[in-house]
Every structure is written in C-alpha cells, then in structure tokens.
Enzyme design. Structure first.
Site, mmCIF file in Angstrom:
data_model
loop_
_atom_site.group_PDB
_atom_site.id
_atom_site.type_symbol
_atom_site.label_atom_id
_atom_site.label_comp_id
_atom_site.label_asym_id
_atom_site.label_seq_id
_atom_site.Cartn_x
_atom_site.Cartn_y
_atom_site.Cartn_z
ATOM 1 C CD GLN A 82 -0.709 1.639 3.021
ATOM 2 O OE1 GLN A 82 0.421 1.198 3.272
ATOM 3 N NE2 GLN A 82 -1.316 2.511 3.811
ATOM 4 C CB CYS A 198 3.141 2.465 10.449
ATOM 5 S SG CYS A 198 3.846 4.102 10.300
ATOM 6 C CB CYS A 352 1.441 -9.147 19.913
ATOM 7 S SG CYS A 352 3.191 -9.540 19.730
HETATM 8 N N1 ATP Z 1 17.374 -1.778 12.662
HETATM 9 C C1 ATP Z 1 16.969 -1.899 11.391
HETATM 10 N N2 ATP Z 1 17.832 -2.342 10.459
HETATM 11 C C2 ATP Z 1 17.427 -2.494 9.168
HETATM 12 N N3 ATP Z 1 16.192 -2.201 8.737
HETATM 13 C C3 ATP Z 1 15.304 -1.764 9.629
HETATM 14 C C4 ATP Z 1 15.636 -1.582 10.992
HETATM 15 N N4 ATP Z 1 14.528 -1.129 11.637
HETATM 16 C C5 ATP Z 1 13.566 -1.029 10.709
HETATM 17 N N5 ATP Z 1 14.019 -1.415 9.509
HETATM 18 C C6 ATP Z 1 13.268 -1.478 8.246
HETATM 19 O O1 ATP Z 1 12.701 -0.228 7.964
HETATM 20 C C7 ATP Z 1 11.536 -0.418 7.172
HETATM 21 C C8 ATP Z 1 10.478 0.506 7.697
HETATM 22 O O2 ATP Z 1 9.387 0.398 6.848
HETATM 23 P P1 ATP Z 1 7.897 0.761 7.258
HETATM 24 O O3 ATP Z 1 7.915 1.903 8.194
HETATM 25 O O4 ATP Z 1 7.113 1.038 6.027
HETATM 26 O O5 ATP Z 1 7.382 -0.500 8.062
HETATM 27 P P2 ATP Z 1 7.331 -2.094 7.854
HETATM 28 O O6 ATP Z 1 8.053 -2.683 9.006
HETATM 29 O O7 ATP Z 1 7.767 -2.498 6.498
HETATM 30 O O8 ATP Z 1 5.771 -2.364 7.909
HETATM 31 P P3 ATP Z 1 4.777 -2.594 9.139
HETATM 32 O O9 ATP Z 1 5.315 -1.749 10.272
HETATM 33 O O10 ATP Z 1 3.456 -2.115 8.628
HETATM 34 O O11 ATP Z 1 4.799 -4.057 9.422
HETATM 35 C C9 ATP Z 1 11.166 -1.879 7.264
HETATM 36 O O12 ATP Z 1 11.395 -2.508 6.025
HETATM 37 C C10 ATP Z 1 12.088 -2.429 8.344
HETATM 38 O O13 ATP Z 1 12.473 -3.784 8.126
#
Ligand code: ATP
Length: 394
Positions: A82, A198, A352
C-alpha cells in the site's frame, strides 16, 4: 540563502550517457555539471527499504547518486504494498533489499547499489555508516532511530531523518557540529505505550512520497552544497490539514555526547526488537508454541485447563483481520496503562502479531507481581503458519 559546503567532491567527468540522462539537472544553475558530478561521487546509505526508503531510493537512483547502500533484514509482506512502492506484487516474500536493489537498477543501471541484508545494530552500525557520506533514516522504530542518530554523531556523518504515522510526517537533518542531532531534540526514549507503530496505528501510504521526497531533496542539497537545508529546522507536515510548518531546533549544550554504542545497547533494545547484550538481557519469558496453545485451548473447551486465559495484546483493527478463538482482546496500551486488570489467579498466555508486544506485556505483568505469565513466540503469524494456515495474514 546560506548553504553549507558541499558534502562530496565532484567526480572527474560525466559520460555521454550520463549527460543525456541527467540533461534536466544539467540545466539547473544550482546543480549543473559540477553538482551532477558531486552526485555521481556520493555514497548514500538508506536505512530501511520500507515506506520512506521506497521513494528516497528510487529518486536518489534516478538523480544519479553514484553509490546507494540499502540496509534491511525484512521480507516484502502484502501489507507493505500500500505504500512501499519500490516493491511490487511479484516481490512478495523476497528480501526487501534484493527487491529494492533490482528496482534501483531498473530505474538507473548507471548507479551502484549495495544491498546490506541485515539489521543495523550496535555491533555493525559504525562500520556501515563509516562506508558512506550521508545517511537517510527511513526506519520505523525508535530503537533504530536512536542507534542511527548515535552512530552518525560518533562518525560525524549527517543524517536525513524522516518519520510518518497516520496522516502526519516530520523531516529534519541532524548533523553534529553543524546543528542538533536526534538526541538533542528527543533526549529520552519515549514511553513505549505512547508510541504506536504504523503497524498498530496505520499510515496513509502517499505520505511516504511527501516525506520521502523531502528527504531526497535534503540529500541532494547536502551533497551539492546548494540551497538551505533542514539543519536546525524540523519540518512538520499534516496531510489532512494540508499544512507544512517548521520549528527551529538547536543543540542542547548540556547533553552528554554519545561515544559508545554498546553502552547504550539497553536503550535500543528496551525500545523495540533489537537484541539485548548479554549483561543487559531481560529474563526470558516462558514460551508457549502455537501448537501447544491450540492443545491447551481444546483442553479448556473440554473442562481441562480451567485457569487458562489467552490474551491478544494487538489493536482491534488487527484482531478484526485474524484472531484466535477463545482469546480476550486487551490492546497493549490498555494493559500497560492499567485500563484493564487481568485476574492474578489465571494462567495468562499473551500473544501479538510477531511476539514483541506480547513479550513487553509479559515483562510488565511480571514486574507488577503476576506469577503465571507466558507468551507465544512469533505471535499470531506463527499461529497461522503452524495451526491455521488458511487464516489471513497482514
Ligand atoms: N534496525 C533496522 N535495520 C534495518 N532495517 C530496519 C531496521 N529497523 C527497521 N528497519 C526497516 O525499515 C523499514 C520501515 O518500513 P515501514 O515503516 O514502512 O514499516 P514495515 O516494518 O515495512 O511495515 P509494518 O510496520 O506495517 O509491518 C522496514 O522494512 C524495516 O524492516
């Protein structure tokens, strides 16, 4: 406008193919041949190939940023599509860095993309950041934001930071020595009860483009040394009201500089999901695998297990997508905020989506004196995989 000096020296020259591709940049007085050569020489690391990473990666690639690193350990999930426009339906289940790297190459085969298929952590953050001129933080959790902010402060690397939730977004540039860093503005990690992700609160997908594009523009200005950057300013966007406002931000002279990521490991891990170091590790919570929970729920149906209380700590919107029959819904915020009191005599099994929130809830209950508390590792996603494969996932 008072510009900062360019972050990157220009590459010696542009090829003919590059001159054709970047023709519209070359027309701009503030980019031109020299600016484009600086972009060619630039090395930019994007944290997360998710909502914010998607547009920034695509536009940095299109703009001709010579080396683009992307770090993420996650795979593409249906609920990502999305807003995470760098991935397509055919990429479901692929590692995000691989799908993103393919997309970057499709957009611009003249740039180099480096896929770091890992999670940025206190162990690897300095090494990763040290390979790049500039970092763009598109992560979705506070643990990573503090970690990336601290690593950039130690390395002296500027960090373009963005964040989105529901219909709101924020963007700024943190750069030690030039302006404030993340910890100057957000000195303490927030109370996890007050910071839904989110995944819990939702996000309007198109907001990723607004904030991601603003981040990309900051990157180009920093690299080329043109325009007025967001160093010292925090931009706040309300997409429902269609407003962008800014507030001035400055370094806090009383703050103690972070010099050692490992000393801060507890901060990062306590927030969400980064592994604890051995000395900081919380006591493990008893785990109830999904199949065992299914057996125990059947036993309760037939009169055994009278004390079993299964508690779903997700939000109602998540519960409406997929649930476990016989579980009671108590969102984590209500549980931690004391809105709901669970009976102490029960044998409480928490779950969860993936096991992070239920573990946090379990620690809170144990701290509050509950004795019979356990959780489902892997959460309802593991339940769907092991017990109910026909059920929807998200
Ligand atoms: N410590 C980290 N190292 C590498 N990537 C990270 C880390 N923390 C977060 N991410 C990445 O950052 C991205 C953030 O994307 P986004 O905010 O759209 O959320 P999401 O995790 O893909 O989706 P949702 O929260 O809806 O499950 C994700 O792909 C996540 O895996």
């Amino acid at each position: 406008m008072s510009a900062l000096p360019p972050l990157v020296d220009p590459a010696p020259e542009l090829t003919l193919a590059e001159r054709r591709r970047y023709a519209r940049h070359l027309l701009l007085a503030d980019i031109g041949d020299e600016g484009q050569r600086r972009l060619k020489n630039a090395r930019v690391l994007v944290i997360g190939a998710g909502g914010l990473g998607s547009p920034t990666l695509l536009y940095l690639a299109a703009a001709g940023v010579g080396t683009i690193g992307v770090v993420d350990d996650d795979v593409v999930d249906e609920s990502n599509l999305q807003r995470q426009v760098i991935h397509g339906t055919e990429d479901l289940g692929r590692f995000k860095v691989e799908s993103a790297a393919d997309a970057v190459t499709r957009v611009n085969p003249l740039v180099t993309v480096v896929a770091h298929r890992t999670r940025i952590s206190p162990e690897n953050a300095l090494e990763l950041v040290g390979q790049y001129d500039l970092v763009l933080d598109g992560a979705d959790n506070f643990a990573t934001r503090y970690l990336v902010g601290d690593a950039c402060e130690i390395a002296g690397t500027p960090c373009v930071w963005g964040s989105i939730l529901r219909f709101d977004g924020q963007v700024s540039v943190f750069w030690t020595g030039r302006g404030p860093v993340y910890r100057d503005i957000f000195p303490e990690p927030p109370d996890p009860r007050l910071v839904p992700s989110c995944a819990e609160a939702g996000v309007m997908g198109v907001l990723c483009a607004s904030i991601g594009a603003a981040m990309g523009a900051e990157a180009i200005k920093l690299i080329t040394g043109r325009g007025r950057t967001l160093v010292g300013r925090l931009l706040i966007h309300d997409s429902l009201a269609a407003t962008w406002r800014e507030i001035a931000i400055r370094p806090d002279p009383s703050r103690t500089r972070v010099t050692d990521l490992h000393a801060r490991a507890r901060d990062y891990s306590a927030l969400c999901g980064l592994p604890d170091t051995k000395e900081n590790a919380m006591p493990p919570i008893t785990e109830v695998p999904p199949r065992e929970l299914a057996d125990r729920l059947s036993a309760r149906e037939s009169g055994g297990e009278p004390d079993l209380l299964v508690v779903d700590v997700r939000e109602k919107a998540e519960h409406d997508i997929v649930a476990i029959d016989g579980a009671e819904l108590v969102p984590l915020g209500d549980l931690l905020g004391g809105v709901t009191h669970l009976p102490r005599e029960k044998d409480i099994v928490l779950f969860c989506k993936g096991g992070v929130r239920s573990e946090q809830a379990a620690h809170a209950l144990l701290d509050a004196g509950y004795e019979r508390v356990s959780h489902v590792p892997g959460g309802i996603m593991a339940w769907v995989r092991d017990v109910d494969p026909q059920a929807p996932t998200y």
